[in-house]
Design a protein around this motif. Structure first.
Motif, PDB file in Angstrom:
ATOM      1  N   LYS A   1       0.825  -1.199   0.000  1.00  0.00           N
ATOM      2  CA  LYS A   1       0.000   0.000   0.000  1.00  0.00           C
ATOM      3  C   LYS A   1       0.866   1.259   0.000  1.00  0.00           C
ATOM      4  O   LYS A   1       0.668   2.168  -0.809  1.00  0.00           O
ATOM      5  CB  LYS A   1      -0.930  -0.001   1.208  1.00  0.00           C
ATOM      6  CG  LYS A   1      -1.748   1.283   1.331  1.00  0.00           C
ATOM      7  CD  LYS A   1      -2.548   1.325   2.619  1.00  0.00           C
ATOM      8  CE  LYS A   1      -3.254   2.690   2.744  1.00  0.00           C
ATOM      9  NZ  LYS A   1      -4.027   2.778   4.004  1.00  0.00           N
TER      10      LYS A   1
ATOM     11  N   ASP B   1      -4.939   3.510  -1.996  1.00  0.00           N
ATOM     12  CA  ASP B   1      -6.022   3.672  -1.033  1.00  0.00           C
ATOM     13  C   ASP B   1      -6.335   2.301  -0.439  1.00  0.00           C
ATOM     14  O   ASP B   1      -5.800   1.286  -0.884  1.00  0.00           O
ATOM     15  CB  ASP B   1      -7.275   4.227  -1.732  1.00  0.00           C
ATOM     16  CG  ASP B   1      -7.040   5.633  -2.260  1.00  0.00           C
ATOM     17  OD1 ASP B   1      -6.150   6.326  -1.719  1.00  0.00           O
ATOM     18  OD2 ASP B   1      -7.742   6.023  -3.219  1.00  0.00           O
TER      19      ASP B   1
ATOM     20  N   ASN C   1      -7.133  -2.321  -5.202  1.00  0.00           N
ATOM     21  CA  ASN C   1      -6.856  -0.878  -5.161  1.00  0.00           C
ATOM     22  C   ASN C   1      -5.715  -0.450  -6.082  1.00  0.00           C
ATOM     23  O   ASN C   1      -5.249   0.692  -5.997  1.00  0.00           O
ATOM     24  CB  ASN C   1      -6.526  -0.452  -3.727  1.00  0.00           C
ATOM     25  CG  ASN C   1      -7.690  -0.609  -2.789  1.00  0.00           C
ATOM     26  OD1 ASN C   1      -8.618   0.190  -2.795  1.00  0.00           O
ATOM     27  ND2 ASN C   1      -7.658  -1.652  -1.973  1.00  0.00           N
TER      28      ASN C   1
ATOM     29  N   THR D   1      -5.598   2.887  -7.879  1.00  0.00           N
ATOM     30  CA  THR D   1      -5.413   4.143  -7.144  1.00  0.00           C
ATOM     31  C   THR D   1      -3.936   4.482  -6.955  1.00  0.00           C
ATOM     32  O   THR D   1      -3.612   5.439  -6.238  1.00  0.00           O
ATOM     33  CB  THR D   1      -6.095   4.055  -5.757  1.00  0.00           C
ATOM     34  OG1 THR D   1      -5.429   3.056  -4.961  1.00  0.00           O
ATOM     35  CG2 THR D   1      -7.564   3.697  -5.890  1.00  0.00           C
TER      36      THR D   1
END
Length: 588
Positions: free
Chosen positions: A174, A180, A197, A200
């Protein structure tokens, strides 16, 4: 005075003597030096040693600061908790630690294990975990439970470490890509969150993250073949290589700061504000407020659950393994390391620390830096204190992608790739244990994985006890002999296996044959196996062919005869197998 009174007074006097002897041993100089190792090295401490410890302590501190911040993030805590964790433990270890190289502080594995309680609850749970783990570790050391670490095999440790490395590395995806969503608690959860994700992802976070990884690899290679005893150029390369964690964080921090000042923009995600100042000493939190719900001490214990007992066990395992690795062939007192680690965690919990243990990275760096005594930890702690009091505003600009790259690089180096190939070639049984440990760690949790590995190891050992190597062979003499050699030890769980082998031997016997149970190499056998063996031997003796017992030790022979006195004449001693029947026939 009656006889009973005399016995009572004799027992009382014996107890008093033992008590006095125990007190004398506990209060002896030898015991004091073993329990307080600082007494051994402090009298010979010199200015030259001080300089070497100072250099090593500062060098380790430069790595401990970015690592502490990174490990706090892994645990779901704000960054200052990682720095708090590097203070008190290091100071306490100076007095009670038995290995000069060991550096106590937060580690990636401990952070990953405690993270589940922090993310589900609050930071107070991490501090209480440090206190409770310290109590367990201290008690285990005081009551000499150091031998327990010997029950965790190398494949289980390797599987646990591999799974922890993969889980921690996946949780950093992440931050590495600036995504996100959640970073995930388990490997599978992190992987799913990453896929969901990925759209993003930002531009500059992965560029900085992968650039950090590349620079770390290059700086590690820069230091190859260099040492403190080399040329000036080699010394510089050695220091830069050892300080590479601090170097990449400083580079990322400076880049973020310059961009902020010039463009008034933050193109990468930053750590943000870190609470400045030293932690206020206070009792560990025995209650906590999570949302609108208040947890008392019993509620907090219930939230930890019995599986949390693995936390101090893993801490002990890490600390003792590291101490042994850097002991230079000297014997490591595992119980003393438990006591030292327990006191470190108890003391640390009073300054808002997460659980700590021996750190392999910082210990290796400490050793390479030429540390001479545990006093090197003092300078490491002083540098962390300095950073908390003067540099916290600077830490605001540390990019999360830089820390993610640092963590991922460190985690990938923790995986023992060679272990898999070695076990595939030489021991597929142990490979199964390793893979099972990895799978359970990644799929369910680290604490469950290590328990599973220990369980499989224990099951394999018990299976070996229940199915010991036992067979029979046929031998020609004056009669046909079917020999069943009993070797070494037989425990109760092998009773049915021994019975089946004897029945199988009887099926191969003719009316003119004799079955010889050879106890020449038998060291021990418990009564359950002996009873089973005598019972089946009696049935075989009546229905198939005679059964004789050869060369049983006198205590074992007496045990068998006590079970079945009618078989007393069937025990023959000190003869060759080929002569046993002739001796038996002469005696009846």
């Amino acid at each position: 005075m009656t006889v009973l009174d005399g016995v009572y007074y004799q027992d009382e006097a014996r107890i008093k003597r033992r008590f006095k002897k125990s007190i004398k041993m506990v209060c002896s100089t030898k015991t004091l030096k073993r329990k307080l190792p600082i007494i051994q090295w402090l009298p010979t401490y010199s200015f030259g040693i001080l300089i070497q410890d100072f250099i090593a302590g500062i060098t380790v501190g430069l790595t401990a600061i970015p690592q502490g911040i990174a490990y706090a993030i892994i645990a779901g805590l704000s960054p200052e908790y990682g720095l708090y964790s590097g203070i008190m433990g290091g100071l306490v270890y100076v007095f009670f630690g038995s290995c000069k190289d060991v550096t106590v502080g937060p580690t990636a594995i401990m952070a990953a294990m405690v993270g589940k309680y922090v993310r589900g609850y609050s930071a107070e749970f991490a501090v209480l975990a440090a206190f409770l783990a310290g109590i367990v570790e201290l008690l285990m050391g005081v009551f000499n439970f150091g031998f327990l670490v010997e029950f965790i095999s190398a494949p289980v440790i390797s599987g646990f470490t591999t799974a922890a490395a993969l889980q921690i590395a996946s949780s950093q995806l992440k931050s590495l890509f600036g995504l996100d969503g959640s970073s995930g608690t388990f490997f599978a959860e992190s992987a799913v969150s990453f896929v969901q994700n990925i759209k993003t992802a930002t531009l500059w976070d992965p560029i900085l993250g992968f650039g950090t990884i590349l620079v770390l690899v290059i700086l590690k290679r820069v230091g190859h073949g260099c040492s403190l005893s080399g040329t000036t150029s080699q010394k510089i390369r050695w220091y830069i290589s050892l300080s590479r964690n601090a170097v990449v964080v400083i580079i990322g921090m400076l880049a973020a700061f310059i961009i902020k000042q010039i463009l008034d923009d933050e193109p990468v995600i930053l750590i943000g504000d870190i609470s400045g100042g030293l932690p206020v000493p206070k009792l560990p939190p025995f209650s906590a407020v999570v949302g609108n719900e208040t947890y008392n001490f019993y509620d907090m214990l219930s939230s930890f659950g019995p599986q949390s007992l693995v936390l101090p066990l893993v801490a002990i395992l890490e600390a003792v393994a590291i101490a042994k690795a850097f002991a230079g062939g000297l014997q490591v007192d595992a119980n003393q390391e438990m006591i030292a680690l327990g006191l470190c965690n108890i003391a640390s919990s009073f300054v808002s620390s997460m659980p700590t243990t021996g750190s392999f990275t910082k210990t290796a760096l400490n050793h390479a830096s030429g540390v001479q005594t545990p006093a090197g930890g003092i300078f490491n702690c002083l540098l962390i204190i300095l950073s908390l009091t003067t540099l916290t505003s600077t830490f605001y600009y540390i990019p999360k992608a830089s820390l993610a790259g640092l963590i991922i690089t460190a985690m990938l180096s923790m995986i023992d790739y060679k272990m898999f190939g070695r076990l595939w070639t030489h021991s597929k049984r142990e490979l199964f244990v390793l893979i099972a440990t990895v799978i359970i760690c990644l799929g369910v949790g680290l604490e469950y994985g290590i328990m599973t590995g220990v369980f499989f190891d224990a099951a394999i050992i018990l299976y070996g006890k229940a199915r010991p190597t036992l067979d029979f062979y046929t031998m020609k003499a004056s009669k046909d002999l079917i020999v069943v050699p009993l070797n070494y030890n037989f425990s109760y769980c092998a009773a049915e296996h021994v019975r089946n082998i004897l029945l199988k031997a009887a099926l191969n016997a003719s009316q003119d044959s004799f079955i010889i149970i050879d106890g020449t190499n038998l060291l021990n056998i418990d009564t359950t196996v002996a009873s089973n063996l005598m019972s089946v031997s009696q049935n075989i003796d009546k229905r198939a062919c005679p059964v004789l017992f050869l060369n049983f030790d006198e205590p074992l022979k007496k045990m068998f005869i006590a079970i079945n006195p009618l078989f007393a004449e069937k025990f023959i001693s000190t003869v060759r197998i080929s002569d046993v029947v002739d001796v038996y026939l002469k005696n009846i």
